[in-house]
Design a protein around this motif. Structure first.
Motif, short mmCIF file in Angstrom:
data_model
loop_
_atom_site.label_atom_id
_atom_site.label_comp_id
_atom_site.label_asym_id
_atom_site.label_seq_id
_atom_site.Cartn_x
_atom_site.Cartn_y
_atom_site.Cartn_z
N GLU A 96 62.73 53.97 39.58
CA GLU A 96 63.80 54.17 38.61
C GLU A 96 63.26 54.53 37.24
O GLU A 96 63.91 55.23 36.46
N TRP A 97 62.05 54.05 36.92
CA TRP A 97 61.45 54.39 35.63
C TRP A 97 60.82 55.78 35.64
O TRP A 97 60.84 56.47 34.63
N PHE A 98 60.29 56.20 36.77
CA PHE A 98 59.68 57.53 36.84
C PHE A 98 60.69 58.65 36.65
O PHE A 98 60.34 59.75 36.23
N VAL A 99 61.95 58.41 37.00
CA VAL A 99 62.95 59.48 36.93
C VAL A 99 63.81 59.38 35.66
O VAL A 99 64.75 60.16 35.49
N LYS A 100 63.47 58.50 34.76
CA LYS A 100 64.25 58.36 33.53
C LYS A 100 64.05 59.56 32.60
O LYS A 100 62.95 60.10 32.48
N ASP A 101 65.14 59.98 31.94
CA ASP A 101 65.05 60.87 30.79
C ASP A 101 64.74 59.96 29.60
O ASP A 101 65.63 59.40 28.97
N VAL A 102 63.46 59.78 29.31
CA VAL A 102 63.04 58.75 28.36
C VAL A 102 63.59 59.01 26.95
O VAL A 102 64.15 58.10 26.33
N PRO A 103 63.46 60.22 26.39
CA PRO A 103 64.03 60.43 25.05
C PRO A 103 65.54 60.16 25.02
O PRO A 103 66.05 59.57 24.06
N GLY A 104 66.25 60.59 26.07
CA GLY A 104 67.69 60.35 26.12
C GLY A 104 68.01 58.87 26.18
O GLY A 104 68.93 58.40 25.51
N LEU A 146 61.35 50.42 27.10
CA LEU A 146 61.41 51.88 27.03
C LEU A 146 60.31 52.45 26.15
O LEU A 146 59.66 53.44 26.50
N HIS A 147 60.11 51.84 24.99
CA HIS A 147 59.07 52.33 24.08
C HIS A 147 57.68 52.17 24.71
O HIS A 147 56.82 53.05 24.57
N LEU A 148 57.47 51.07 25.42
CA LEU A 148 56.18 50.86 26.07
C LEU A 148 55.97 51.87 27.20
O LEU A 148 54.90 52.47 27.33
N TRP A 149 57.00 52.07 28.02
CA TRP A 149 56.90 53.06 29.10
C TRP A 149 56.66 54.46 28.53
O TRP A 149 55.85 55.23 29.05
N ASN A 150 57.38 54.79 27.47
CA ASN A 150 57.20 56.09 26.82
C ASN A 150 55.75 56.28 26.38
O ASN A 150 55.15 57.34 26.61
N TYR A 151 55.17 55.25 25.80
CA TYR A 151 53.79 55.34 25.31
C TYR A 151 52.79 55.43 26.47
O TYR A 151 51.92 56.29 26.49
N VAL A 152 52.96 54.54 27.44
CA VAL A 152 51.98 54.47 28.54
C VAL A 152 52.07 55.69 29.44
O VAL A 152 51.05 56.27 29.83
N HIS A 153 53.30 56.09 29.80
CA HIS A 153 53.46 57.14 30.82
C HIS A 153 53.59 58.54 30.23
O HIS A 153 52.94 59.48 30.70
N ARG A 154 54.43 58.73 29.19
CA ARG A 154 54.65 60.09 28.67
C ARG A 154 53.63 60.48 27.61
O ARG A 154 53.21 61.64 27.57
#
Length: 353
Positions: free
Chosen positions: A102-110, A141-149
């Motif tokens: 579910e996290w891999f398919v997120k539109d993170v900025p949105g 979200l901010h952590l996932w954005n940093y680590v993954h994107r």
């Protein structure tokens, strides 16, 4: 619209990158596209290889034992409370795979914009419980954005290529144990063209959703066997068979050039690690290679697994140093040919003695 134009548009959508994009990177809504290679300066900063000169001299008393992650997900604790027993491994992996995907398919900025809006809405309502929940979601979200994107620490194509390069093998047959979405086998398939890949996972969701929904447009940097130059590959360029089965029930013999596992060894306590090592040995051709990665034992990894506990921690999990990881395999009868660590992972290339 004529067929030629429609075909061209479809190709551009699913295969948007070519040799002209090699050396570039771009943040997309759910992940980072990265077709760069390390410069010499970057290589030395992000890749550390061969920290152990003689594995026979390494002792557990000198390197310590892995760090066990004990912050369980709420889904796991709730399930165990309802059933009054420990969550079984199959259920654990089913919950984990769904939560992680579910996290891999997120539109993170949105989603970041939406969570910010929700935060101010809840703040105005003076509902402390909702505010606390929204803050927690924003932190994740901010952590996932940093680590993954931003850092691309989970897939980390440049780092994985650095760990996997230099194997003297042509058109390998690759077995991926506990394959999940299959990322690392696809990267190996691009690096060693003509590979035949067999992915195995005992959670059907991995085949029908995690692998099936892996982005068709994701580019893998590999080698053109005709020119020796770099080439961009996509998922549908690769020969892949995906099997849903328990590793222990596979009926393959010693028929694979590479047996790969990613994030597998650390999910088993010490009394089972030799069995995990044996799974790699069991399917290897004479002279074949076992390739393994595990998450690193470092402060930022500990923080990540605590903040992301509800996403990540449904199963037994350890964080290791590359020395700990290598010593498990050495004591299980493998020679360590190549070892090192990258942003958030350790890696080994080894062979049975």
């Amino acid at each position: 619209m004529n067929l030629l134009t429609e075909s061209t548009l479809t190709s551009a959508h699913t295969r948007p990158y070519s040799s002209s994009h090699i050396g570039r990177t771009k943040k997309l809504p759910s992940y980072r596209m990265d077709l760069r290679s390390f410069s010499e300066k970057e290589y030395n900063k992000f890749v550390t290889l061969h920290t152990v000169k003689d594995w026979s001299q390494l002792k557990w008393k000198d390197i310590g034992r892995p760090y066990e992650v004990k912050a369980d997900s709420k889904e796991k604790t709730d399930w165990e409370s309802r059933h009054q027993k420990a969550m079984d491994p199959h259920t654990s992996w089913t919950y984990f795979n769904k939560a992680f995907h579910e996290w891999f398919v997120k539109d993170v900025p949105g989603e970041l914009a939406s969570s910010k809006h929700d935060f101010f809405k809840e703040l105005k309502s003076f509902r402390p419980g909702e505010v606390k929940h929204t803050i927690g979601s924003m932190v994740q979200l901010h952590l996932w954005n940093y680590v993954h994107r931003i850092q691309d620490g989970i897939w980390d194509p440049r780092g994985k290529r650095a760990l996997f390069e230099g194997i003297d093998i042509k058109k390998p047959r690759i077995l991926f144990l506990g394959a999940a979405e299959g990322y690392e086998a696809m990267q190996l398939g691009a690096m060693y063209p003509g590979a035949e890949i067999v992915m195995v996972d005992y959670d059907e969701y991995c085949k029908t959703t995690r692998f099936a929904e892996f982005p068709e447009a994701y580019p893998f940097l590999g080698e053109n066997p005709q020119t020796g130059q770099s080439k961009v590959y996509y998922k549908d360029d690769l020969s892949i068979e995906y099997i849903v089965n328990d590793i222990r029930s596979l009926d393959y013999g010693q028929e694979f050039d590479i047996v790969l596992s990613v994030g597998l060894l650390e999910h088993f306590p010490d009394e089972y690690k030799h069995e995990v090592a044996d799974w790699h040995r069991r399917f290897l051709k004479p002279g074949g290679y076992a390739i393994l990665t595990t998450p690193r034992n470092q402060v930022r990894s500990k923080v990540y697994y605590r903040i992301m506990a509800d996403v990540m921690n449904h199963t037994y999990r350890e964080l290791m140093t590359v020395e700990q990881m290598g010593l498990y395999m050495y004591e299980s009868g493998f020679n360590i040919l190549r070892h090192g660590y990258i942003k958030v992972h350790n890696g080994l290339v080894c062979q049975p003695r």
